[in-house]
Motif scaffolding. Structure first.
Motif, PDB file in Angstrom:
ATOM      1  N   UNK A  64       0.841  -1.202   0.000  1.00 53.05           N
ATOM      2  CA  UNK A  64       0.000   0.000   0.000  1.00 53.05           C
ATOM      3  C   UNK A  64       0.876   1.251   0.000  1.00 53.05           C
ATOM      4  N   UNK A  65       1.850   1.280   0.885  1.00 55.97           N
ATOM      5  CA  UNK A  65       2.725   2.454   0.974  1.00 55.97           C
ATOM      6  C   UNK A  65       3.479   2.683  -0.330  1.00 55.97           C
ATOM      7  N   UNK A  66       3.956   1.576  -0.877  1.00 51.83           N
ATOM      8  CA  UNK A  66       4.695   1.654  -2.121  1.00 51.83           C
ATOM      9  C   UNK A  66       3.837   2.234  -3.238  1.00 51.83           C
ATOM     10  N   UNK A  67       2.620   1.752  -3.281  1.00 52.04           N
ATOM     11  CA  UNK A  67       1.686   2.234  -4.295  1.00 52.04           C
ATOM     12  C   UNK A  67       1.438   3.729  -4.136  1.00 52.04           C
ATOM     13  N   UNK A  68       1.373   4.176  -2.890  1.00 53.24           N
ATOM     14  CA  UNK A  68       1.155   5.602  -2.649  1.00 53.24           C
ATOM     15  C   UNK A  68       2.313   6.436  -3.203  1.00 53.24           C
ATOM     16  N   UNK A  69       3.521   5.966  -2.987  1.00 50.86           N
ATOM     17  CA  UNK A  69       4.688   6.694  -3.503  1.00 50.86           C
ATOM     18  C   UNK A  69       4.637   6.773  -5.023  1.00 50.86           C
ATOM     19  N   UNK A  70       4.442   5.618  -5.660  1.00 51.35           N
ATOM     20  CA  UNK A  70       4.403   5.604  -7.128  1.00 51.35           C
ATOM     21  C   UNK A  70       3.260   6.470  -7.666  1.00 51.35           C
ATOM     22  N   UNK A  71       2.110   6.370  -7.038  1.00 55.32           N
ATOM     23  CA  UNK A  71       0.972   7.164  -7.503  1.00 55.32           C
ATOM     24  C   UNK A  71       1.251   8.650  -7.350  1.00 55.32           C
ATOM     25  N   UNK A  76       2.423  13.840  -9.997  1.00 56.60           N
ATOM     26  CA  UNK A  76       3.307  14.996 -10.177  1.00 56.60           C
ATOM     27  C   UNK A  76       3.781  15.087 -11.619  1.00 56.60           C
ATOM     28  N   UNK A  77       4.206  13.942 -12.152  1.00 58.32           N
ATOM     29  CA  UNK A  77       4.734  13.925 -13.518  1.00 58.32           C
ATOM     30  C   UNK A  77       3.648  14.316 -14.517  1.00 58.32           C
ATOM     31  N   UNK A  78       2.440  13.832 -14.270  1.00 56.58           N
ATOM     32  CA  UNK A  78       1.349  14.132 -15.200  1.00 56.58           C
ATOM     33  C   UNK A  78       0.935  15.589 -15.146  1.00 56.58           C
ATOM     34  N   UNK A  79       1.204  16.205 -14.000  1.00 55.27           N
ATOM     35  CA  UNK A  79       0.881  17.625 -13.880  1.00 55.27           C
ATOM     36  C   UNK A  79       1.910  18.493 -14.620  1.00 55.27           C
ATOM     37  N   UNK A  80       3.083  17.944 -14.853  1.00 59.26           N
ATOM     38  CA  UNK A  80       4.163  18.736 -15.440  1.00 59.26           C
ATOM     39  C   UNK A  80       4.258  18.638 -16.960  1.00 59.26           C
ATOM     40  N   UNK A  81       3.574  17.651 -17.525  1.00 54.66           N
ATOM     41  CA  UNK A  81       3.601  17.544 -18.985  1.00 54.66           C
ATOM     42  C   UNK A  81       2.357  16.841 -19.498  1.00 54.66           C
ATOM     43  N   UNK A  82       2.018  17.146 -20.715  1.00 61.77           N
ATOM     44  CA  UNK A  82       0.869  16.513 -21.367  1.00 61.77           C
ATOM     45  C   UNK A  82       1.308  15.269 -22.111  1.00 61.77           C
ATOM     46  N   UNK A  83       2.574  15.271 -22.502  1.00 64.91           N
ATOM     47  CA  UNK A  83       3.085  14.198 -23.356  1.00 64.91           C
ATOM     48  C   UNK A  83       3.391  12.938 -22.532  1.00 64.91           C
ATOM     49  N   UNK A  84       2.842  11.809 -22.962  1.00 66.49           N
ATOM     50  CA  UNK A  84       3.007  10.581 -22.179  1.00 66.49           C
ATOM     51  C   UNK A  84       4.463  10.146 -22.014  1.00 66.49           C
ATOM     52  N   UNK A  85       5.273  10.371 -23.059  1.00 63.02           N
ATOM     53  CA  UNK A  85       6.687  10.006 -22.937  1.00 63.02           C
ATOM     54  C   UNK A  85       7.391  10.908 -21.933  1.00 63.02           C
TER      55      UNK A  85
END
Lengths: 204, 204
Positions: A64-71, A76-85
């Motif tokens: 559960x904790x691990x999943x929280x970190x990855x999520x 954060x990453x998705x907020x910084x760019x629109x491009x999936x790569x």
DNA sequence: TGAAAACTATACTTACGGTCCAGTCAATGG
DNA sequence: CCATTGACTGGACCGTAAGTATAGTTTTCA
């Protein structure tokens, strides 16, 4: 539903995890855990169905904790760019930074620790571990496929193998970091994996 | 200098290693080892200075055997090509084949197993483990530098990190293989690493 | 053949580890 | 206001593990 129970249980789990990562599960005695957790044997057995029950609770909590970190990092990453790569590459950067920020040597991965003692653990624990690895795989397959839809993939490596490589370099990196007592080695492995993905997707 | 001694000692080490890889070092009792090795306690303590002495002997033996495998494959690869890059790529192919040929699930790496119990092991063992990892690193640095002298390296990843990645993907691959009970996963990781190197060196 | 090496067999000490259980105590709710 | 429940305490119990001791036996080499 008391406030007391949850905090004790959580405290036990937290201490147990850290001792298990230091010494391994079998070598961790219940007394070790009691001494660090300010609780007695009876209290321990009230919360857990013996050591096998503790193992289950430890893995569940870890995943559960691990999943929280990855999520969290994914968001954060998705907020910084629109491009999936770019999202994927940013995600790996953030992860490398996270590993790099650790003050001490990385404590280790519970799944890896349990893997080398799996003959001692019941089927439930083994299934949970497999589920955990599978969820990391699926998370990465998702990211890779989204990137692959926008950019052609070179290198002739299957998406699943590429996804598994994420887990592999992290686990391998942790192993190196622990033995050389250099946290840097984990981040470097993550960034090397990132460099590989950049080449696979032809980014520059 | 008798023939008897060496065979008993070797038999004990072989069985001990396989039990340790199944259950972990701490969980492996001396009795477990005796039962499989057709020897008595007295015989065991004649050969080893207790469990700590066994740990030392196990790592020493493991590193020697491991080195023999890597050296053997390196020689094969060097016989098949003059080009240092091709030698490296052939070496990785041979290694992937070796992993793929295993009849059962890969038993695991002793260094990895001991890593997650390192609080229990004395300094001598820990030093040996670090030496082992360092020798794998140096072996790969050598191969990478020879290839790098002939082909330009892209990707901006340090040679040492690239060398460590070899260890990381193998250790990570073993972990995946054990949990999913699929040996294939190790070979796939080695071949993915190979694909990465091909891109780094611009080969096709 | 004789000495040293390589064991077997058994008994024992010490310690610790996991488990279970009987009892305590504070809060809750009817 | 008392019965119940949740959250414990503390210790007895029993098996097992590492290690020691010792006396005797077989094997191998010089």
């Amino acid at each position: 539903m008391t406030g007391r129970s949850n905090s004790s249980r959580e405290r036990i789990l937290e201490n147990a995890e850290s001792i298990v990562l230091e010494k391994g599960f079998h070598a961790t005695s219940i007394k070790d855990i009691l001494d660090r957790s300010a609780i007695t044997k009876g209290g321990f057995f009230y919360h857990f169905d013996g050591k096998p029950g503790l193992a289950v609770a430890l893995v569940e909590r870890y995943l559960v904790q691990d999943d929280e970190v990855f999520s969290g990092l994914s968001e954060q990453a998705e907020a910084l760019s629109e491009d999936p790569l770019h999202q994927l590459l940013i995600f790996l950067n953030l992860l490398a930074e996270t590993f790099g920020r650790l003050p001490d040597t990385h404590p280790g991965c519970l799944v890896a620790s349990f893997t080398y003692e799996n003959q001692l653990l019941n089927e439930e624990v083994q299934q949970l571990m497999q589920q955990g690895l599978e969820s990391w795989r699926q998370m990465m397959i998702g990211k890779l496929e989204r990137a692959g839809a926008a950019y052609p993939m070179a290198g002739d490596v299957s998406t699943q193998t590429l996804a598994d490589m994420f887990t592999a370099v992290i686990e391998g990196g942790i192993l190196l970091a622990r033995n050389f007592d250099e946290n840097r080695l984990i981040s470097e492995q993550v960034l090397a994996y990132r460099a590989f993905l950049r080449m696979v997707f032809g980014a520059e």
